[in-house]
Design an enzyme around this catalytic site. Structure first.
Site, PDB file in Angstrom:
ATOM      1  N   ARG A 125       2.417   1.069  14.437  1.00 23.83           N
ATOM      2  CA  ARG A 125       3.153  -0.159  14.809  1.00 23.83           C
ATOM      3  C   ARG A 125       4.257   0.587  14.672  1.00 23.83           C
ATOM      4  O   ARG A 125       5.087  -0.358  14.875  1.00 23.83           O
ATOM      5  CB  ARG A 125       3.009  -0.832  13.096  1.00 23.83           C
ATOM      6  CG  ARG A 125       1.573  -1.680  13.648  1.00 23.83           C
ATOM      7  CD  ARG A 125       0.477  -1.719  12.781  1.00 23.83           C
ATOM      8  NE  ARG A 125      -0.134  -2.739  12.716  1.00 23.83           N
ATOM      9  CZ  ARG A 125      -1.458  -2.550  13.431  1.00 23.83           C
ATOM     10  NH1 ARG A 125      -1.406  -0.623  13.429  1.00 23.83           N
ATOM     11  NH2 ARG A 125      -2.642  -3.154  13.156  1.00 23.83           N
ATOM     12  N   HIS A 175      -2.459  -0.112  -6.425  1.00 24.18           N
ATOM     13  CA  HIS A 175      -0.682  -0.056  -5.849  1.00 24.18           C
ATOM     14  C   HIS A 175       0.000  -0.988  -4.985  1.00 24.18           C
ATOM     15  O   HIS A 175       0.638  -1.477  -4.954  1.00 24.18           O
ATOM     16  CB  HIS A 175      -0.751   1.473  -6.108  1.00 24.18           C
ATOM     17  CG  HIS A 175       1.214   1.351  -6.538  1.00 24.18           C
ATOM     18  ND1 HIS A 175       1.654   0.935  -6.855  1.00 24.18           N
ATOM     19  CD2 HIS A 175       1.639   2.121  -5.213  1.00 24.18           C
ATOM     20  CE1 HIS A 175       3.166   1.775  -7.218  1.00 24.18           C
ATOM     21  NE2 HIS A 175       2.878   2.208  -5.909  1.00 24.18           N
ATOM     22  N   VAL A 232       9.523  -1.060  -2.999  1.00 25.85           N
ATOM     23  CA  VAL A 232       9.746  -2.399  -4.348  1.00 25.85           C
ATOM     24  C   VAL A 232      11.022  -2.905  -4.589  1.00 25.85           C
ATOM     25  O   VAL A 232      11.446  -4.364  -4.528  1.00 25.85           O
ATOM     26  CB  VAL A 232       9.493  -2.132  -5.593  1.00 25.85           C
ATOM     27  CG1 VAL A 232       9.948  -2.074  -6.996  1.00 25.85           C
ATOM     28  CG2 VAL A 232       7.823  -1.636  -5.428  1.00 25.85           C
ATOM     29  N   GLU A 233      12.485  -2.119  -3.883  1.00 24.33           N
ATOM     30  CA  GLU A 233      13.693  -1.813  -4.378  1.00 24.33           C
ATOM     31  C   GLU A 233      14.548  -3.158  -2.983  1.00 24.33           C
ATOM     32  O   GLU A 233      15.781  -3.458  -3.295  1.00 24.33           O
ATOM     33  CB  GLU A 233      14.355  -0.588  -4.182  1.00 24.33           C
ATOM     34  CG  GLU A 233      14.065   0.340  -5.544  1.00 24.33           C
ATOM     35  CD  GLU A 233      12.194   0.706  -5.197  1.00 24.33           C
ATOM     36  OE1 GLU A 233      12.535   0.923  -6.496  1.00 24.33           O
ATOM     37  OE2 GLU A 233      11.990   1.299  -4.063  1.00 24.33           O
ATOM     38  N   ILE A 261       1.525   2.066   2.520  1.00 26.08           N
ATOM     39  CA  ILE A 261       0.047   2.883   3.425  1.00 26.08           C
ATOM     40  C   ILE A 261      -0.989   2.159   1.502  1.00 26.08           C
ATOM     41  O   ILE A 261      -0.831   2.840   0.884  1.00 26.08           O
ATOM     42  CB  ILE A 261       0.110   3.423   3.897  1.00 26.08           C
ATOM     43  CG1 ILE A 261       1.076   4.309   5.033  1.00 26.08           C
ATOM     44  CG2 ILE A 261      -0.997   4.181   3.941  1.00 26.08           C
ATOM     45  CD1 ILE A 261       1.946   4.839   5.296  1.00 26.08           C
ATOM     46  N   THR A 309      -6.382   3.153  -5.732  1.00 24.01           N
ATOM     47  CA  THR A 309      -5.838   1.220  -6.343  1.00 24.01           C
ATOM     48  C   THR A 309      -4.968   0.386  -6.329  1.00 24.01           C
ATOM     49  O   THR A 309      -4.643   0.412  -4.873  1.00 24.01           O
ATOM     50  CB  THR A 309      -4.674   2.281  -7.288  1.00 24.01           C
ATOM     51  OG1 THR A 309      -3.465   2.904  -6.587  1.00 24.01           O
ATOM     52  CG2 THR A 309      -5.148   4.005  -7.813  1.00 24.01           C
TER      53      THR A 309
END
Length: 155
Positions: A128, A89, A58-59, A83, A87
């Site tokens: 990956r 999220h 997010v940052e 990952i 939920t």
């Protein structure tokens, strides 16, 4: 007809890598792949690579924006791993990260290479990050190198 394509060698390029610490056991492999590609394929010197660590995916956009605003870099590589869990999220984090990084690129006219894994499992992420699915950090570095050269054609 003129065709513009970017090569991969960019020895004078200043590259910033913004990397998430969350899921660091995967992200460090992405970072190793990106740096190896920048040095071996792009011929970028150590002094021309800056690594900025942030808490999570997010940052990444906020710090990428600050890096872009500094006007010190030719490209930014964003690395991280999101990952899927049980939920929603995952969708919020992955979506906002992708959207934010794209906006930085458009707002500041700088290539922002997306090396953020978005996977359904830890196993997929590991695959990956240098095992059977290649190293997406390396691929992000290749994209950044090519874009540095493409963008240079329009200066």
């Amino acid at each position: 007809m003129k065709i513009i394509e970017g090569g991969l060698a960019a020895p004078q390029a200043q590259i910033a890598i913004v990397i998430s610490r969350f899921n660091s056991f995967i992200n460090e492999q992405l970072l190793a792949g990106a740096i190896d590609t920048l040095k071996r394929t792009g011929q970028v010197a150590d002094d021309n690579i800056t690594v900025v660590r942030v808490p999570g995916a997010v940052e990444l956009p906020l710090v990428a924006k600050r890096v872009a605003a500094s006007k010190k870099f030719d490209a930014i590589i964003a690395l991280g791993t999101v990952i899927r869990g049980g939920t929603p999220h995952f969708e919020f984090v992955a979506g906002e990260c992708n959207k934010g990084l794209g906006q930085v690129s458009m707002d500041f006219d700088i290539p922002v290479s997306f090396g953020v894994l978005t996977t359904d499992s830890i196993e997929q992420a590991i695959e990956r990050a240098g095992t059977k699915m290649g190293n997406k950090g390396s691929e992000a570095a290749l994209s950044a190198l090519e874009m540095v050269n493409v963008m240079a054609e329009f200066k």
